[in-house]
Design a protein around this motif. Structure first.
Motif, PDB file in Angstrom:
ATOM      1  N   ILE A   4       0.861  -1.195   0.000  1.00 22.61           N
ATOM      2  CA  ILE A   4       0.000   0.000   0.000  1.00 22.61           C
ATOM      3  C   ILE A   4       0.891   1.237   0.000  1.00 22.61           C
ATOM      4  N   PRO A   5       0.797   2.074  -1.026  1.00 25.27           N
ATOM      5  CA  PRO A   5       1.654   3.268  -1.101  1.00 25.27           C
ATOM      6  C   PRO A   5       1.127   4.416  -0.226  1.00 25.27           C
ATOM      7  N   PHE A   6       0.961   4.127   1.063  1.00 24.60           N
ATOM      8  CA  PHE A   6       0.375   5.091   2.000  1.00 24.60           C
ATOM      9  C   PHE A   6       1.113   6.437   1.977  1.00 24.60           C
ATOM     10  N   ALA A   7       2.442   6.389   1.967  1.00 25.56           N
ATOM     11  CA  ALA A   7       3.228   7.629   2.003  1.00 25.56           C
ATOM     12  C   ALA A   7       2.900   8.520   0.810  1.00 25.56           C
ATOM     13  N   MET A   8       2.840   7.939  -0.374  1.00 21.38           N
ATOM     14  CA  MET A   8       2.565   8.760  -1.564  1.00 21.38           C
ATOM     15  C   MET A   8       1.094   9.154  -1.656  1.00 21.38           C
ATOM     16  N   ILE A   9       0.206   8.309  -1.165  1.00 19.46           N
ATOM     17  CA  ILE A   9      -1.218   8.690  -1.140  1.00 19.46           C
ATOM     18  C   ILE A   9      -1.401   9.916  -0.253  1.00 19.46           C
ATOM     19  N   THR A  10      -0.810   9.877   0.944  1.00 22.19           N
ATOM     20  CA  THR A  10      -0.946  11.035   1.840  1.00 22.19           C
ATOM     21  C   THR A  10      -0.221  12.251   1.281  1.00 22.19           C
ATOM     22  N   MET A  11       0.875  12.041   0.553  1.00 23.81           N
ATOM     23  CA  MET A  11       1.569  13.188  -0.056  1.00 23.81           C
ATOM     24  C   MET A  11       0.709  13.800  -1.157  1.00 23.81           C
ATOM     25  N   TRP A  12       0.040  12.976  -1.943  1.00 22.66           N
ATOM     26  CA  TRP A  12      -0.872  13.498  -2.968  1.00 22.66           C
ATOM     27  C   TRP A  12      -2.001  14.310  -2.312  1.00 22.66           C
ATOM     28  N   ILE A  13      -2.554  13.784  -1.224  1.00 22.57           N
ATOM     29  CA  ILE A  13      -3.604  14.517  -0.512  1.00 22.57           C
ATOM     30  C   ILE A  13      -3.040  15.843   0.008  1.00 22.57           C
ATOM     31  N   ALA A  14      -1.814  15.798   0.537  1.00 24.56           N
ATOM     32  CA  ALA A  14      -1.172  17.027   1.031  1.00 24.56           C
ATOM     33  C   ALA A  14      -0.999  18.041  -0.089  1.00 24.56           C
ATOM     34  N   VAL A  15      -0.589  17.584  -1.272  1.00 20.84           N
ATOM     35  CA  VAL A  15      -0.411  18.500  -2.409  1.00 20.84           C
ATOM     36  C   VAL A  15      -1.755  19.101  -2.820  1.00 20.84           C
ATOM     37  N   ILE A  16      -2.787  18.268  -2.887  1.00 17.79           N
ATOM     38  CA  ILE A  16      -4.119  18.768  -3.265  1.00 17.79           C
ATOM     39  C   ILE A  16      -4.624  19.767  -2.229  1.00 17.79           C
ATOM     40  N   LEU A  17      -4.482  19.435  -0.944  1.00 20.59           N
ATOM     41  CA  LEU A  17      -4.899  20.368   0.110  1.00 20.59           C
ATOM     42  C   LEU A  17      -4.048  21.640   0.097  1.00 20.59           C
ATOM     43  N   THR A  18      -2.789  21.505  -0.276  1.00 15.09           N
ATOM     44  CA  THR A  18      -1.908  22.671  -0.402  1.00 15.09           C
ATOM     45  C   THR A  18      -2.460  23.633  -1.439  1.00 15.09           C
ATOM     46  N   LEU A  19      -2.848  23.095  -2.586  1.00 18.54           N
ATOM     47  CA  LEU A  19      -3.386  23.943  -3.661  1.00 18.54           C
ATOM     48  C   LEU A  19      -4.727  24.565  -3.266  1.00 18.54           C
ATOM     49  N   ILE A  20      -5.612  23.747  -2.702  1.00 17.95           N
ATOM     50  CA  ILE A  20      -6.939  24.251  -2.318  1.00 17.95           C
ATOM     51  C   ILE A  20      -6.828  25.291  -1.208  1.00 17.95           C
ATOM     52  N   SER A  21      -6.049  24.980  -0.168  1.00 16.79           N
ATOM     53  CA  SER A  21      -5.935  25.920   0.954  1.00 16.79           C
ATOM     54  C   SER A  21      -5.201  27.188   0.540  1.00 16.79           C
ATOM     55  N   GLY A  22      -4.236  27.050  -0.360  1.00 24.17           N
ATOM     56  CA  GLY A  22      -3.528  28.237  -0.861  1.00 24.17           C
ATOM     57  C   GLY A  22      -4.465  29.155  -1.623  1.00 24.17           C
ATOM     58  N   TRP A  23      -5.275  28.579  -2.484  1.00 24.51           N
ATOM     59  CA  TRP A  23      -6.251  29.363  -3.239  1.00 24.51           C
ATOM     60  C   TRP A  23      -7.256  30.022  -2.295  1.00 24.51           C
ATOM     61  N   ASP A  24      -7.765  29.249  -1.359  1.00 21.96           N
ATOM     62  CA  ASP A  24      -8.715  29.759  -0.376  1.00 21.96           C
ATOM     63  C   ASP A  24      -8.102  30.916   0.423  1.00 21.96           C
ATOM     64  N   TYR A  25      -6.876  30.759   0.841  1.00 23.57           N
ATOM     65  CA  TYR A  25      -6.176  31.780   1.620  1.00 23.57           C
ATOM     66  C   TYR A  25      -6.024  33.073   0.814  1.00 23.57           C
ATOM     67  N   LEU A  26      -5.608  32.921  -0.442  1.00 30.59           N
ATOM     68  CA  LEU A  26      -5.403  34.111  -1.280  1.00 30.59           C
ATOM     69  C   LEU A  26      -6.718  34.818  -1.583  1.00 30.59           C
ATOM     70  N   VAL A  27      -7.774  34.064  -1.843  1.00 29.07           N
ATOM     71  CA  VAL A  27      -9.082  34.664  -2.127  1.00 29.07           C
ATOM     72  C   VAL A  27      -9.608  35.397  -0.895  1.00 29.07           C
ATOM     73  N   LYS A  28      -9.529  34.734   0.273  1.00 31.74           N
ATOM     74  CA  LYS A  28     -10.054  35.345   1.500  1.00 31.74           C
ATOM     75  C   LYS A  28      -9.261  36.578   1.935  1.00 31.74           C
ATOM     76  N   ASN A  29      -8.013  36.653   1.520  1.00 39.45           N
ATOM     77  CA  ASN A  29      -7.158  37.748   1.972  1.00 39.45           C
ATOM     78  C   ASN A  29      -6.679  38.659   0.846  1.00 39.45           C
ATOM     79  N   LYS A  30      -7.391  38.607  -0.299  1.00 41.85           N
ATOM     80  CA  LYS A  30      -6.970  39.446  -1.416  1.00 41.85           C
ATOM     81  C   LYS A  30      -7.070  40.932  -1.070  1.00 41.85           C
ATOM     82  N   HIS A  31      -7.969  41.283  -0.133  1.00 40.21           N
ATOM     83  CA  HIS A  31      -8.106  42.681   0.276  1.00 40.21           C
ATOM     84  C   HIS A  31      -6.807  43.209   0.880  1.00 40.21           C
ATOM     85  N   VAL A  32      -6.050  42.328   1.554  1.00 37.27           N
ATOM     86  CA  VAL A  32      -4.782  42.741   2.155  1.00 37.27           C
ATOM     87  C   VAL A  32      -3.793  43.134   1.073  1.00 37.27           C
TER      88      VAL A  32
END
Length: 192
Positions: free
Chosen positions: A159-187
């Protein structure tokens, strides 16, 4: 300086030790765990990483419980996390255990968020981490730890658990980064 900030600084001081153990050529032998063999230095590096990552929870616990939240801590804590994750990702790329593009995606998001935080700080605002950002951090820490211990115990089951969790981390990185920039674009817009 209060206890949570001292713990955060301790996390920062663990980073060079972590990197020396992982990257300086030392033959401390190998260890077999759950049918997998990994260099002992990787196991020790993983322990140091887990201890350092655990201090993130610990400093937050003390800061909230004893009402020791400071602007310095709000700035230093995410910086310490970013330094730890950066050191780990670069080390994993150097050890050829992680594709460089994954590290670049994660680090690019971290630099962008830090840039927005610095602009906000110049404007007198402190931006707290979002729940998406916290989940991103959890998956990054789990994935990095799993990679450091060579996917034990999941490797024996294929089971490639390490890479599965890394893929999830990358996806969450992109989503949370976008969310962060949108919510704080006023700054950013206000500072232009």
């Amino acid at each position: 300086m209060n206890l949570p900030n001292k713990i955060t600084i301790g996390r920062i001081f663990l980073i060079p030790l972590f990197m020396v153990v992982l990257l300086v050529p030392m033959d401390w032998g190998e260890v077999s765990i759950a049918g997998s063999t990994l260099p002992f230095t990787h196991l020790i590096g993983a322990v140091i990483f887990v201890v350092a990552a655990g201090t993130d929870w610990l400093d937050g616990y003390f800061a909230r419980k004893y009402e020791l939240v400071t602007n310095f801590g709000k700035f230093l804590d995410p910086l310490a996390d970013k330094l730890l994750v950066t050191a780990a990702l670069i080390s994993l790329v150097e050890l050829q255990m992680l594709p460089a593009w994954m590290a670049i995606v994660i680090l690019s998001r971290e630099f962008a968020v830090t840039g927005v935080r610095l602009v906000a700080a110049a404007e007198g605002e402190v931006i707290a981490a979002s729940s998406l950002g916290k989940w991103k951090t959890v998956f990054q820490m789990v994935a990095i730890t799993a990679l450091l211990i060579h996917n034990v115990p999941f490797a024996a089951a294929g089971i490639p658990f390490a890479m599965i969790t890394m893929w999830i981390a990358v996806i969450l990185t992109l989503i949370s980064g976008w969310d962060y920039l949108v919510k704080n674009k006023h700054v950013v817009l206000k500072s232009m």
